[in-house]
Design an enzyme around this catalytic site. Structure first.
Site, PDB file in Angstrom:
ATOM      1  N   ARG A 166      -1.593  43.932 -13.603  1.00 22.89           N
ATOM      2  CA  ARG A 166      -0.409  44.784 -13.805  1.00 22.89           C
ATOM      3  C   ARG A 166      -0.449  45.908 -12.790  1.00 22.89           C
ATOM      4  O   ARG A 166      -1.186  46.882 -12.951  1.00 22.89           O
ATOM      5  CB  ARG A 166      -0.386  45.329 -15.232  1.00 22.89           C
ATOM      6  CG  ARG A 166       0.710  46.372 -15.437  1.00 22.89           C
ATOM      7  CD  ARG A 166       0.947  46.679 -16.891  1.00 22.89           C
ATOM      8  NE  ARG A 166      -0.134  47.360 -17.563  1.00 22.89           N
ATOM      9  CZ  ARG A 166      -0.459  48.647 -17.419  1.00 22.89           C
ATOM     10  NH1 ARG A 166       0.205  49.394 -16.566  1.00 22.89           N
ATOM     11  NH2 ARG A 166      -1.445  49.180 -18.106  1.00 22.89           N
ATOM     12  N   HIS A 170       2.702  50.393 -17.651  1.00 22.30           N
ATOM     13  CA  HIS A 170       3.000  49.519 -18.790  1.00 22.30           C
ATOM     14  C   HIS A 170       4.437  49.728 -19.259  1.00 22.30           C
ATOM     15  O   HIS A 170       5.119  48.798 -19.653  1.00 22.30           O
ATOM     16  CB  HIS A 170       2.028  49.823 -19.932  1.00 22.30           C
ATOM     17  CG  HIS A 170       2.289  49.053 -21.187  1.00 22.30           C
ATOM     18  ND1 HIS A 170       1.748  47.812 -21.424  1.00 22.30           N
ATOM     19  CD2 HIS A 170       3.031  49.339 -22.274  1.00 22.30           C
ATOM     20  CE1 HIS A 170       2.152  47.372 -22.598  1.00 22.30           C
ATOM     21  NE2 HIS A 170       2.933  48.282 -23.145  1.00 22.30           N
ATOM     22  N   TYR A 179      -5.893  56.571 -16.084  1.00 21.65           N
ATOM     23  CA  TYR A 179      -7.007  55.757 -16.584  1.00 21.65           C
ATOM     24  C   TYR A 179      -7.496  54.674 -15.626  1.00 21.65           C
ATOM     25  O   TYR A 179      -8.364  53.881 -15.988  1.00 21.65           O
ATOM     26  CB  TYR A 179      -6.641  55.131 -17.943  1.00 21.65           C
ATOM     27  CG  TYR A 179      -5.378  54.298 -17.980  1.00 21.65           C
ATOM     28  CD1 TYR A 179      -5.394  52.962 -17.597  1.00 21.65           C
ATOM     29  CD2 TYR A 179      -4.174  54.841 -18.426  1.00 21.65           C
ATOM     30  CE1 TYR A 179      -4.242  52.187 -17.640  1.00 21.65           C
ATOM     31  CE2 TYR A 179      -3.014  54.075 -18.469  1.00 21.65           C
ATOM     32  CZ  TYR A 179      -3.061  52.749 -18.078  1.00 21.65           C
ATOM     33  OH  TYR A 179      -1.900  51.984 -18.128  1.00 21.65           O
TER      34      TYR A 179
END
Length: 272
Positions: A166, A170, A179
């Site tokens: 990804r 998100h 993160y």
């Protein structure tokens, strides 16, 4: 392209939205194509897919269900229940696990992807399972076709773990820079699927940079035209909406008296 216009109308939740503004914008669906909406309740669409496949088998038709789930959502109980039902009832279903390495903010190891593969979960339930390079278009096509033929030949379910990445957030509420490293996507060893396919086809002499750019421009124009048409029915910033009176519809087959009264009061209050 009416299909694309309908989809963009659903993204805008405008007056032509086939869902009438009753679904989250990205959870589009198309009954005509047999495309059921993804679910905001994680993993529930997988067990729904298995149930749909069981019904298809009971009816004796040749339709196959294909359900999609992310690496993070495999930690939900519905996923494991779906595996059990798919195996026991030999459901004609393809369970696709998109292992893009990250759930909304947690690495796939949190969902159990570190000690073993997600494909191994299917094998543990007696389901034919594959782990495939999800950024190789030809591998994706071949594996999907194989699973489809298995299901149509009454050999039951297949679980496919698609290893991918990804690259973006998100969702609009997600900030992946909090993160994971900013250049993580560029270092992912499986590369960009479109770029890989392009290079492969050019290497075979079946494609060229010129054809690629021309096709890209043609597709962008097609999407832009569909977007322009959809925007005539309203956008998120300037919505024409469905009209508030429609809030009483599509819940009961026959509208009960108390809702009829409320709708009438609303319309009288608006001077309708």
């Amino acid at each position: 392209d009416n299909n694309m216009v309908d989809m963009i109308c659903q993204l805008y939740s405008n007056a032509r939205d086939p869902m009438k503004g009753r679904q989250l914008p990205v959870m589009y669906s198309s009954k005509k194509q047999g495309f059921f909406s993804i679910s905001g309740n994680l993993a529930t669409q997988v067990i729904q897919g298995v149930g749909w496949a069981m019904a298809s088998a009971i009816k004796g038709d040749d339709k196959v269900a294909s359900a999609w789930i992310g690496d993070g959502a495999t930690a939900e109980a519905d996923f494991h229940t779906a595996l059990t039902f798919a195996h026991v009832y030999r459901a004609p279903v393809i369970i696709n696990v998109v292992n893009n390495q990250w759930a909304i903010s947690t690495f796939q190891a949190i969902a159990g992807g570190e000690g073993t593969t997600f494909a191994a979960r299917g094998a543990g339930c007696g389901i034919a399972s594959l782990r495939v390079d999800g950024n190789d278009f030809l591998a994706v096509y071949a594996a999907s076709k194989w699973a489809l033929e298995r299901a149509r030949s009454s050999f039951g379910p297949t679980l496919i773990e698609w290893v991918t990445y990804r690259a973006g957030p998100h969702s609009t509420s997600d900030d992946p820079s909090k993160y994971r490293p900013a250049n993580d996507a560029a270092r992912f060893p499986l590369g960009d699927p479109i770029e890989r396919l392009k290079k492969h086809l050019i290497g075979l002499g079946a494609w060229s940079n010129e054809e690629h750019e021309a096709t890209k421009k043609a597709l962008e124009a097609q999407v832009a035209a569909a977007q322009k048409e959809a925007e005539q029915y309203g956008t998120l910033a300037d919505t024409h909406g469905q009209g508030v009176a429609t809030m009483f519809e599509d819940v009961y087959q026959q509208m009960p008296p108390h809702l009829l009264r409320q709708r009438q009061e609303l319309q009288l209050g608006q001077g309708a």
